[in-house]
Write a protein that holds these residues in place. Sequence first.
Motif, PDB file in Angstrom:
ATOM      1  N   SER A 202      13.067  26.040  48.522  1.00 32.76           N
ATOM      2  CA  SER A 202      14.115  26.068  47.350  1.00 32.76           C
ATOM      3  C   SER A 202      14.604  27.384  47.327  1.00 32.76           C
ATOM      4  CB  SER A 202      12.879  26.109  46.078  1.00 32.76           C
ATOM      5  OG  SER A 202      12.163  26.954  46.004  1.00 32.76           O
ATOM      6  N   LYS A 203      15.797  27.402  46.595  1.00 29.18           N
ATOM      7  CA  LYS A 203      16.569  28.543  46.767  1.00 29.18           C
ATOM      8  C   LYS A 203      16.927  29.199  45.281  1.00 29.18           C
ATOM      9  CE  LYS A 203      19.266  27.060  51.045  1.00 29.18           C
ATOM     10  NZ  LYS A 203      20.587  26.825  51.475  1.00 29.18           N
TER      11      LYS A 203
ATOM     12  N   GLU B 293      25.431  23.010  47.246  1.00 27.01           N
ATOM     13  CA  GLU B 293      23.935  22.752  47.103  1.00 27.01           C
ATOM     14  C   GLU B 293      23.760  22.188  45.669  1.00 27.01           C
ATOM     15  OE1 GLU B 293      21.342  23.587  48.544  1.00 27.01           O
ATOM     16  OE2 GLU B 293      21.990  24.852  50.270  1.00 27.01           O
ATOM     17  N   LYS B 294      22.773  21.302  45.520  1.00 22.36           N
ATOM     18  CA  LYS B 294      22.410  20.702  44.325  1.00 22.36           C
ATOM     19  C   LYS B 294      21.872  21.828  43.370  1.00 22.36           C
ATOM     20  CE  LYS B 294      21.370  16.033  45.902  1.00 22.36           C
ATOM     21  NZ  LYS B 294      20.360  14.941  45.969  1.00 22.36           N
ATOM     22  N   VAL B 295      22.407  21.953  42.043  1.00 27.71           N
ATOM     23  CA  VAL B 295      22.208  23.028  41.367  1.00 27.71           C
ATOM     24  C   VAL B 295      21.557  22.756  39.953  1.00 27.71           C
ATOM     25  CG1 VAL B 295      23.320  24.921  39.661  1.00 27.71           C
ATOM     26  CG2 VAL B 295      24.061  24.526  42.168  1.00 27.71           C
TER      27      VAL B 295
ATOM     28  N   ASN C 191      14.252  21.752  47.443  1.00 25.38           N
ATOM     29  CA  ASN C 191      15.544  21.632  48.012  1.00 25.38           C
ATOM     30  C   ASN C 191      16.603  21.720  46.922  1.00 25.38           C
ATOM     31  OD1 ASN C 191      14.854  21.099  51.074  1.00 25.38           O
ATOM     32  ND2 ASN C 191      13.843  19.356  50.115  1.00 25.38           N
ATOM     33  N   ARG C 192      16.531  22.757  45.826  1.00 24.78           N
ATOM     34  CA  ARG C 192      17.548  22.816  44.994  1.00 24.78           C
ATOM     35  C   ARG C 192      18.053  24.197  44.979  1.00 24.78           C
ATOM     36  NH1 ARG C 192      16.783  18.183  45.425  1.00 24.78           N
ATOM     37  NH2 ARG C 192      16.625  16.460  43.811  1.00 24.78           N
ATOM     38  N   MET C 193      19.067  24.523  44.349  1.00 34.68           N
ATOM     39  CA  MET C 193      19.409  25.974  43.836  1.00 34.68           C
ATOM     40  C   MET C 193      19.196  26.118  42.620  1.00 34.68           C
ATOM     41  SD  MET C 193      20.736  28.992  44.728  1.00 34.68           S
ATOM     42  CE  MET C 193      21.551  28.919  46.514  1.00 34.68           C
TER      43      MET C 193
ATOM     44  N   SER D  78      26.329  30.818  49.450  1.00 34.73           N
ATOM     45  CA  SER D  78      25.014  30.314  49.294  1.00 34.73           C
ATOM     46  C   SER D  78      24.764  29.166  48.448  1.00 34.73           C
ATOM     47  CB  SER D  78      23.853  31.215  49.015  1.00 34.73           C
ATOM     48  OG  SER D  78      24.277  31.768  47.584  1.00 34.73           O
ATOM     49  N   VAL D  79      25.766  28.724  47.837  1.00 35.69           N
ATOM     50  CA  VAL D  79      25.776  27.914  46.686  1.00 35.69           C
ATOM     51  C   VAL D  79      26.370  26.545  47.079  1.00 35.69           C
ATOM     52  CG1 VAL D  79      26.254  27.307  44.104  1.00 35.69           C
ATOM     53  CG2 VAL D  79      25.274  29.422  44.883  1.00 35.69           C
TER      54      VAL D  79
END
Length: 432
Positions: free
Chosen positions: A186-187, A232-234, A161-163, A228-229
């Motif tokens: 995940s992304k 999000e947690k990066v 569940n992170r970018m 898409s970002v």
Amino acid sequence: MGKRAHEPDEPRPPPKETTCHFWVKRKNRYCNMIKKKGRKYCGEHSYMDQEQPQGERIPCPYDNKHTVYASELDRHLARCNSKPKPLPPCHVENCNIGKVDASTLFDGKAPRDVLANMDRATFDALVTRIRGWEETNGGKHALQQSSLLGHAQRLGLLQQNRMFIEFGAGKGELSNYVHMAVGDPSKYLLVDRKNFRMKFDRVLKTLTTFWERLSMDIKDLDLSKVESVKGEKVVGVSKHLCGAATDLALRCLANYDAVNDGLVEGLVFALCCHQICRHGMYINPEYLFELGISEEDFAFMCVIGSWGTCGQRPAPEKKADADAGSAESVEMTKDHVDKKRKIAESGEEGEEEPEHCMDGVDVADREDGEHWSGLTFAQREELGFQCKRILDVGRARFLEKKGFAVELVYYVEKATSLENLALLAVRPSQKQ
């Protein structure tokens, strides 16, 4: 040996019925492009067809590697594959550059040429200042023999569940390995201004829950405007981010974090190619000011920094007697540097991914110490690494001010890569 070319008096083979009849002399074969029925030549070589003239062919304004009939230019431009794509909303010109460098430093002369022609007293004073700056920073980092992903796992950055944003992604190999370690959900966002052959994109887009590639320069990337970002947690990752590109990526993440407080959880960057850093793009100008490093000093340090990794060449009288062991110790010869520089500068679509940028490298001279600086190879190498570490510590200090716990670690042995230092940053609450 390669295939022998046809002799001048050797008759050409008959052309194929479906392809162009134009003989490509350089390749000793016919053009492979498909031609229209009833024509002898493809569109590119139709000017050769005297029986059915169609007017003048001109270079395409979008890509001069191909031509088009002047009378059909408007129709061609509407459908040309080289037509520039509309800029995405996340493209903000120079948003990650601290100061656009319009300096005329050294009256346009290359810093390495100015350095090579510097008088002895001035050069010695520069060396003394560099060593003083390095001592101010401590200059000691623990030797680590694990991989980038091992460090990311240790810091608690490899979570679902992170970018994951890979800067200077190239083929996307690092993102592929991150996905193998993290799994889904995940992304992944891959950023690179160039296009490469044999990308890992085809693997990622069939395995992961989300994958996207942005073909743009990091200096213009506003992450807060990438749909898409948003929110999000990066985690930022990179292993091919040469020189100033590291500073651009750091500022890119910092700008996103300023808008989304705390959403940047950390980063793992392999550092390299300090010889192409730029004063106006450096992430921590306040740090340079505190140490008393001027713009001229910075330019000289970038040149000297290349001494730490450009290797040495055997002296002429020793070449014939060099054994296998000594041959292995020669990390990079001038020919190798020239070859790498050409690859890095080619910039052609579909190019192979270069290991490191060779632009600006000042190749070290022979191992007998014969060098314009008067320093031995070992002294030049040490001074080069000191310049690199001064710049890297400034990057670490910048991240510390942003609230990150920061480490500079050696993640592989020198035998694997002379550019073996990694910058690691994580939120203190995230660190395991």
